[in-house]
Design an enzyme around this catalytic site. Structure first.
Site, mmCIF file in Angstrom:
data_model
loop_
_atom_site.group_PDB
_atom_site.id
_atom_site.type_symbol
_atom_site.label_atom_id
_atom_site.label_comp_id
_atom_site.label_asym_id
_atom_site.label_seq_id
_atom_site.Cartn_x
_atom_site.Cartn_y
_atom_site.Cartn_z
ATOM 1 C CG HIS B 74 35.609 33.814 37.096
ATOM 2 N ND1 HIS B 74 35.177 32.720 37.811
ATOM 3 C CD2 HIS B 74 36.429 33.312 36.131
ATOM 4 C CE1 HIS B 74 35.723 31.625 37.322
ATOM 5 N NE2 HIS B 74 36.481 31.947 36.293
ATOM 6 C CG HIS B 76 38.054 32.882 32.934
ATOM 7 N ND1 HIS B 76 38.834 32.654 34.041
ATOM 8 C CD2 HIS B 76 38.737 33.771 32.160
ATOM 9 C CE1 HIS B 76 39.944 33.376 33.947
ATOM 10 N NE2 HIS B 76 39.912 34.058 32.818
ATOM 11 C CG ASP B 78 35.499 27.647 32.553
ATOM 12 O OD1 ASP B 78 35.806 28.838 32.434
ATOM 13 O OD2 ASP B 78 36.040 26.901 33.393
ATOM 14 C CG HIS B 79 33.331 29.800 35.759
ATOM 15 N ND1 HIS B 79 33.219 29.280 37.012
ATOM 16 C CD2 HIS B 79 34.497 29.317 35.257
ATOM 17 C CE1 HIS B 79 34.285 28.520 37.289
ATOM 18 N NE2 HIS B 79 35.076 28.538 36.232
ATOM 19 C CG HIS B 150 40.285 33.222 38.642
ATOM 20 N ND1 HIS B 150 41.122 32.128 38.689
ATOM 21 C CD2 HIS B 150 39.542 33.059 37.504
ATOM 22 C CE1 HIS B 150 40.879 31.340 37.645
ATOM 23 N NE2 HIS B 150 39.941 31.881 36.910
ATOM 24 C CG ASP B 219 37.732 28.928 38.343
ATOM 25 O OD1 ASP B 219 37.047 28.051 38.902
ATOM 26 O OD2 ASP B 219 37.956 28.952 37.121
ATOM 27 C CG HIS B 274 37.347 24.605 37.935
ATOM 28 N ND1 HIS B 274 38.627 24.781 37.455
ATOM 29 C CD2 HIS B 274 36.554 25.378 37.165
ATOM 30 C CE1 HIS B 274 38.609 25.664 36.471
ATOM 31 N NE2 HIS B 274 37.359 26.030 36.258
#
Lengths: 306, 306
Positions: B74, B76, B78-79, B150, B219, B274
């Site tokens: 996804h 976000h 941090d990914h 998510h 996530d 995570h």
């Protein structure tokens, strides 16, 4: 009261610190992250470039919440790709204060693209300013923006602290009848009128203190610096290559180029950064020192307190 | 010849390795980078998520040139924010082979934005594939894509190696007259006809070897996994929070949620990732172990060889 004023002044003087958070060229290595320099002032932190991984480099050294302005030299990934992650982390920390980003022409478009590339969840305003060849005044200091030559829109920055009034000469002041709250009044109004006559702040302070001046080139091939950049305390110059043969026709500088520039503008100290993995840093240091006495090859977490 | 075949088979079996390059939640910490998992196979490396700083995490462990596919769960930061820097580094290394990126609906738009945010200088093709609820076949293995929950478009991935024929039983083979180049012919054609009769490959090989199966959730809040994900060798599940009270109404999972999922799909091993900075990892490990026997809280550079 006097103590307060002195401490404030001391803090202002002592709290200027340059931290090299990333000193590598183009891509990170085990030893070096990519370009990011933090200038810690009494009231805020300024970032110059913010390559990928910069927020992590800050964890042990910089209070991220104090970052108020980011100055980007150009939009190669190793100079700006750390921005979105840093901005998201500030949002996770519930930042509310706006953040100003300065960059060369095209910055608004570039940054809008990166902000649109994911779900950022920002909680505060980002104000983007395109700058190229100008002086931006921030009160206690100004930043001179100057164009450099890197094959794409690119600028360098000169942090230029305004000169400050000299410190109070307590003995002289007391002799002229200044004591207690009159110091505060002098500080605020510049003069006070006593029964014995008018006292101006210049009558009771030492010589003005010259503001600090720090020049950062970002990436560029050798250029003639404008007159306004003369005599900086520190010149931070990129030095991606060791000699002309290695540099070829890239838009980068060599160690000798950087040393020549430091001499040309009469820099107090030269710090070389954007270090290429192919070279032994000791060899670069040796060469730089032989060409300019006060030269230093930066490494990650290297700090200079001014 | 026989040795070659055996070695190739051995390599295929031994060369599967999972490397946790980033195991932190939302933002990097001193100990943890953000989400990135590398699956090293005999012929290539697959990345699952690629948060900021992932390329630097790889330097000691992963041959970047072997990365052929990136699977993003996804968008976000941090990914995915490590993608542009990695792609630029591959270009600096003069990569020519195309690179495939898989991600949830919206990936084409998101990635086009990030590629337009700077001067990338890519030297090879990037092929973007939007996936959501499907099986993508890659020959030796397939990847099952399954939707997760998510709050934004998000998917999980299941690496699913195809079952392999059993190893040659040399004694049995020789007894049936298979020797020398006949092994190669059997390998290629599945059968050979000798004067004594037809020999099929199944006659001289042991039982089929079950392909490895690895599920990665990205996530998500707890979901019911599809039947196709049953009995993985490893379930890599996010575990951002320790209990429901901490989790609140976020779209994340807790350690008990992850353990429950591992039981529900009969996972051989559960790896939690995570990890939120607020928790002591030992405490998380203790809780996980008490709920699921083969549970492991991941840390950066943790490796599993399968």
């Amino acid at each position: 009261m006097v103590a307060d004023i002195l401490i404030n002044t001391m803090e202002k003087i002592l709290n200027m610190k340059i931290t090299f958070l990333g000193t590598g060229s183009s891509r990170p290595t085990v030893e070096r992250s990519v370009s990011c320099i933090a200038l810690t002032l009494a009231q805020e932190v300024l970032l110059f470039d913010c390559g990928e991984g910069s927020q992590r480099q800050m964890l042990r050294t910089i209070r991220q919440s104090r970052i108020k302005k980011i100055f980007i030299t150009h939009f190669h990934g190793d100079h700006y790709l750390g921005i979105p992650g840093l901005l998201m982390t500030l949002a996770l920390n519930r930042r509310e204060a706006p953040l100003d980003i300065y960059g060369p022409p095209g910055s608004v478009r570039m940054l809008k693209h990166i902000f649109a590339s994911g779900y950022m969840g920002l909680t505060y305003d980002i104000r983007i300013h395109e700058v190229e060849d100008e002086v931006v005044d921030f009160g206690d200091y100004s930043v001179i923006v100057f164009p450099v030559e890197h094959g794409i829109p690119a600028v360098g920055y000169c942090y230029c602290e305004h000169d400050r009034r000299g410190r109070f000469d307590i003995q002289k002041a007391e002799k002229l009848g200044i004591r207690g709250s009159l110091f505060k009044q002098l500080e605020k109004e510049g003069e006070v009128t006593l029964s014995s006559g008018k006292v101006c702040i210049e009558d009771v302070t030492g010589p003005a203190e010259k503001g600090k001046k720090i020049v950062y080139t970002g990436d560029t091939r050798p250029i003639d610096f404008p007159e306004s950049l003369r005599a900086p305390d520190i010149l931070i110059h990129e030095a991606t290559f060791i000699d002309d043969a290695d540099r070829g026709d890239t838009f980068h500088s060599t160690v000798p180029d950087a040393c020549k520039a430091a001499k040309a503008i009469d820099a107090g100290m030269l710090i070389l950064t954007h270090i290429n993995i192919r070279y032994d840093p000791d060899k670069l240091q040796h060469l730089a020192s032989s060409l300019f006495a006060h030269a230093m090859v930066a490494y990650d977490y290297y700090e200079v307190v001014l």
